[in-house]
Write a protein that holds these residues in place. Structure first.
Motif, short mmCIF file in Angstrom:
data_model
loop_
_atom_site.label_atom_id
_atom_site.label_comp_id
_atom_site.label_asym_id
_atom_site.label_seq_id
_atom_site.Cartn_x
_atom_site.Cartn_y
_atom_site.Cartn_z
N TYR A 108 0.82 -1.21 0.00
CA TYR A 108 0.00 0.00 0.00
C TYR A 108 0.86 1.27 0.00
O TYR A 108 0.34 2.37 0.19
CB TYR A 108 -0.93 0.00 1.21
N ALA A 109 2.16 1.10 -0.22
CA ALA A 109 3.08 2.24 -0.15
C ALA A 109 2.74 3.31 -1.17
O ALA A 109 2.75 4.52 -0.87
CB ALA A 109 4.52 1.77 -0.32
N ASP A 110 2.45 2.91 -2.41
CA ASP A 110 2.13 3.90 -3.45
C ASP A 110 0.89 4.70 -3.08
O ASP A 110 0.85 5.93 -3.27
CB ASP A 110 1.93 3.19 -4.80
N THR A 111 -0.11 4.01 -2.56
CA THR A 111 -1.34 4.69 -2.16
C THR A 111 -1.07 5.68 -1.04
O THR A 111 -1.48 6.85 -1.10
CB THR A 111 -2.39 3.67 -1.69
N VAL A 112 -0.36 5.23 0.00
CA VAL A 112 -0.07 6.10 1.14
C VAL A 112 0.78 7.29 0.72
O VAL A 112 0.51 8.44 1.09
CB VAL A 112 0.63 5.29 2.26
N ASN A 113 1.83 7.05 -0.08
CA ASN A 113 2.70 8.15 -0.51
C ASN A 113 1.96 9.18 -1.36
O ASN A 113 2.23 10.38 -1.27
CB ASN A 113 3.91 7.60 -1.27
N SER A 114 1.00 8.70 -2.15
CA SER A 114 0.24 9.64 -3.00
C SER A 114 -0.70 10.51 -2.18
O SER A 114 -1.16 11.55 -2.67
CB SER A 114 -0.56 8.85 -4.04
N LEU A 115 -0.98 10.09 -0.94
CA LEU A 115 -1.93 10.83 -0.10
C LEU A 115 -1.27 11.67 0.98
O LEU A 115 -1.97 12.29 1.79
CB LEU A 115 -2.90 9.83 0.57
N ARG A 116 0.04 11.69 1.02
CA ARG A 116 0.73 12.34 2.15
C ARG A 116 0.31 13.78 2.36
O ARG A 116 0.18 14.24 3.50
CB ARG A 116 2.24 12.25 1.96
N THR A 117 0.09 14.52 1.29
CA THR A 117 -0.29 15.93 1.46
C THR A 117 -1.69 16.07 2.04
O THR A 117 -2.05 17.11 2.60
CB THR A 117 -0.23 16.66 0.12
N LYS A 118 -2.50 14.98 1.91
CA LYS A 118 -3.87 15.02 2.42
C LYS A 118 -3.97 14.42 3.82
O LYS A 118 -4.94 14.69 4.53
CB LYS A 118 -4.80 14.27 1.47
N LEU A 119 -3.00 13.59 4.19
CA LEU A 119 -3.03 12.96 5.51
C LEU A 119 -2.35 13.87 6.53
O LEU A 119 -1.33 13.52 7.13
CB LEU A 119 -2.35 11.58 5.46
N ARG A 120 -2.92 15.03 6.72
CA ARG A 120 -2.26 16.08 7.51
C ARG A 120 -2.05 15.72 8.98
O ARG A 120 -1.06 16.16 9.57
CB ARG A 120 -3.07 17.37 7.38
N PRO A 121 -2.94 14.95 9.60
CA PRO A 121 -2.67 14.64 11.02
C PRO A 121 -1.47 13.70 11.21
O PRO A 121 -0.91 13.63 12.31
CB PRO A 121 -3.97 13.95 11.48
N VAL A 122 -1.08 12.98 10.15
CA VAL A 122 -0.08 11.92 10.29
C VAL A 122 1.33 12.50 10.37
O VAL A 122 1.77 13.25 9.50
CB VAL A 122 -0.18 10.91 9.13
N LYS A 123 2.05 12.12 11.43
CA LYS A 123 3.45 12.52 11.61
C LYS A 123 4.39 11.34 11.46
O LYS A 123 5.56 11.50 11.10
CB LYS A 123 3.63 13.15 12.99
N ASN A 124 3.89 10.14 11.75
CA ASN A 124 4.73 8.94 11.74
C ASN A 124 4.23 7.94 10.71
O ASN A 124 3.05 7.53 10.76
CB ASN A 124 4.73 8.28 13.13
N TYR A 125 5.11 7.59 9.79
CA TYR A 125 4.80 6.59 8.78
C TYR A 125 5.67 5.36 9.03
O TYR A 125 6.89 5.43 9.04
CB TYR A 125 5.07 7.12 7.37
N ILE A 126 5.01 4.20 9.26
CA ILE A 126 5.72 2.97 9.58
C ILE A 126 5.29 1.91 8.57
O ILE A 126 4.09 1.64 8.42
CB ILE A 126 5.40 2.50 11.01
N VAL A 127 6.25 1.30 7.88
CA VAL A 127 5.93 0.34 6.83
C VAL A 127 6.29 -1.07 7.27
O VAL A 127 7.35 -1.32 7.84
CB VAL A 127 6.63 0.70 5.50
N ILE A 128 5.38 -2.00 7.00
CA ILE A 128 5.65 -3.42 7.19
C ILE A 128 6.31 -3.90 5.90
O ILE A 128 5.64 -4.09 4.88
CB ILE A 128 4.36 -4.20 7.47
N GLY A 129 7.63 -4.03 5.92
CA GLY A 129 8.39 -4.33 4.71
C GLY A 129 9.32 -3.18 4.40
O GLY A 129 10.01 -2.67 5.29
N GLU A 130 9.33 -2.75 3.15
CA GLU A 130 10.21 -1.67 2.71
C GLU A 130 9.42 -0.62 1.94
O GLU A 130 8.55 -0.96 1.13
CB GLU A 130 11.32 -2.22 1.80
N ALA A 131 9.70 0.65 2.19
CA ALA A 131 9.12 1.74 1.41
C ALA A 131 9.89 3.01 1.72
O ALA A 131 10.32 3.24 2.86
CB ALA A 131 7.64 1.94 1.75
#
Length: 511
Positions: A108-131
């Motif tokens: 789901y890394a591509d989806t999450v990265n494409s939404l970063r500007t919209k996920l304003r409350p999020v400060k910590n991004y933790i990936v299961i695997g690599e991203a």
């Protein structure tokens, strides 16, 4: 007792016992508890505090289970995200919950990265695997101790924030406390769920679904072994049941169809299975017959919903035995410590056989909807959970679900409950799946329309299916038309999306 105590206590009592199986991974209770502690301590160290929301977007995996217990131990609130949601849906849930952390699978890394500007409350991004641009989950765990986190948590604190599907409006976040989950486990196990510590449970529902969480929690509560699946491929499911000697399984009716109809199912040894529990929708009679032919008389219907914590009604255990008392078509009686009422349109308690709405009260019931005080007040009006589900009750107190209030069809001024019609149609030998809806009709108000999927290689037409109903249903319940489709629209957990069918077929026949 708190949710995190389940894993802590089992790590003390059964340290070497296998708690979780996923593909080739096997984690003991001691290992699972230590990993959950590491994650909890890591989250606390990077600034995730008690009461903060932690979103999870991932397929079923051990790390997802760890996140449930880690957030509980840290006093945080987990927000599981439906993995089938589009970008707008994901953004809504993260924004509405105010989650400041998201744990996501690398797929789901591509989806999450494409939404970063919209996920304003999020400060910590933790990936299961690599991203790129995210902290590695395993790397994070390796940096922090496996000791129990020291956080003052109250049993009334919210532990889970589970969002509804949003089929009738914006998704609503259901707040479930530590207390509600411990009470629900006890309610379920004390009077209705005959499992023991030797049972091996399989999870095939996604971990954002209350059904998966409910039964997994109950089995962990007992100190059982859970087999976690990230696929519902029939061959892999059947192979795993045979290999791991699975004894208990939870499902919703539509998702079991491809498994029970798998051509080579007779090649597998499924004799270890002794309990198959379902909820979410009534089981059509045709599907029930096929399940009994394959698995035997081990199918158990229950009534549960997210807002209910979820257990409300289950078949009771026969006094002095470990056997459940099942009535054909019934989901049982109210579980211990839960009060259930059945009320009619005037708000009066129903007489036996009268259709009414299920109301429930107990410590397992949700605290309310997140940031929705008006919706909370409506749903918890009078101190009871107003479920929106309809049922009848017999003279001995056994309940029979008739359907959702919103799905009731009013044809010629008479109520038609779709599960009854669906059960009759499901008995036709050519039918694999069926959904019955109401569509606008100038003469009748609403006309009954059936949408069916045929079994592989079978043939049937609409007139034949209507004819099948002629002597099996009252005239006003017989479908006026039948649509034959390749598949029915469903949620990831297999629930049929009837609102999509109504939108599709309400303007006339679909060409």
């Amino acid at each position: 007792m708190l949710l995190g105590d389940i894993m802590r206590l089992n790590a003390m009592k059964f340290p070497e016992k296998t708690a979780l199986i996923f593909r080739d991974t096997r984690l003991s209770y001691l290992e699972l508890n230590r990993r959950a502690n590491r994650l909890a301590n890591a989250l606390l160290s990077i600034g995730v505090n008690k009461g903060d929301r932690v979103a999870v977007l991932a397929d079923n995996c051990p790390q997802y289970v760890e996140a449930y217990f880690a957030t509980a131990k840290g006093g945080m609130v987990i927000v599981p995200i439906n993995s089938s949601l589009d970008a707008e849906g994901i953004t809504y849930i993260v924004g509405d919950s105010g989650a400041n952390t998201i744990i996501f699978g690398e797929n789901y890394a591509d989806t999450v990265n494409s939404l970063r500007t919209k996920l304003r409350p999020v400060k910590n991004y933790i990936v299961i695997g690599e991203a790129s641009g995210a902290e590695r989950y395993e790397g994070l765990l390796s940096d922090y101790p496996d000791s129990e986190p020291e956080v003052a948590i109250d049993e009334d604190d919210t532990a889970w924030l589970l969002y509804t599907s949003g089929t009738t409006g914006a998704p609503k976040g259901v707040m479930l406390s530590h207390k509600s989950q411990i009470v629900d486990s006890a309610n379920t196990l004390l009077t209705c769920f005959p499992i023991n510590r030797s049972d091996i449970h399989m999870v095939i529902l996604p971990l954002f679904h209350i059904g998966a969480l409910w039964h997994m929690r109950c089995h962990f509560y007992m100190g059982n072994t859970t087999v976690l699946m990230d696929t519902r491929d029939p061959r892999l499911v059947l192979e795993t049941i045979e290999r791991e000697k699975v004894t208990t399984l939870c499902f919703v009716p539509p998702m079991i169809v491809p498994i029970v109809e798998y051509p080579d199912i007779d090649k597998y040894d499924l004799s270890s299975l002794r309990i198959m529990i379902y909820s979410g929708a009534p089981l059509s009679e045709g599907l029930e017959q096929r399940l009994k032919q394959v698995f035997g008389d081990i199918i158990i219907q229950v009534y549960a919903l997210t807002e209910g914590g979820p257990a409300i009604i289950m078949p009771p255990l026969m006094e002095g035995t470990w056997q459940q008392v099942k009535r054909h078509g019934s989901c049982g009686k109210e579980v211990i410590n839960v009060e259930v009422r059945l009320v009619n349109e005037e708000g009066r308690d129903c007489a036996p056989g009268e259709v009414g709405e299920i109301l429930a009260k107990g410590d397992n019931i949700m605290k309310g909807y997140w940031n929705m005080p008006e919706a909370t007040a409506r749903t918890l009006e009078g101190g009871y959970l107003n479920t929106g589900d309809l049922a009848t009750k017999d003279e001995e107190g056994y309940y029979y679900i008739t359907g959702r209030k919103k799905d009731t069809i009013i044809s010629s001024g008479m109520p038609v409950y779709s599960p009854e019609v669906e059960s009759v149609i499901s008995l036709h030998p050519a039918i694999s799946e069926v959904a019955v809806i109401g569509v606008p009709d100038e003469e009748l108000g609403e006309a009954v329309r059936a949408v069916v999927v045929l079994r592989t290689g079978a043939k049937a037409n609409g007139d034949e299916i209507v004819g099948w109903c002629q002597h099996r249903l009252d005239g006003y319940k017989i479908p006026k038309s039948v649509e034959i489709v390749d598949q029915l629209p469903k949620t990831p957990s297999g629930k049929i999306l009837k609102h999509i069918l109504r939108e599709r077929f309400s303007q006339g026949r679909d060409n």
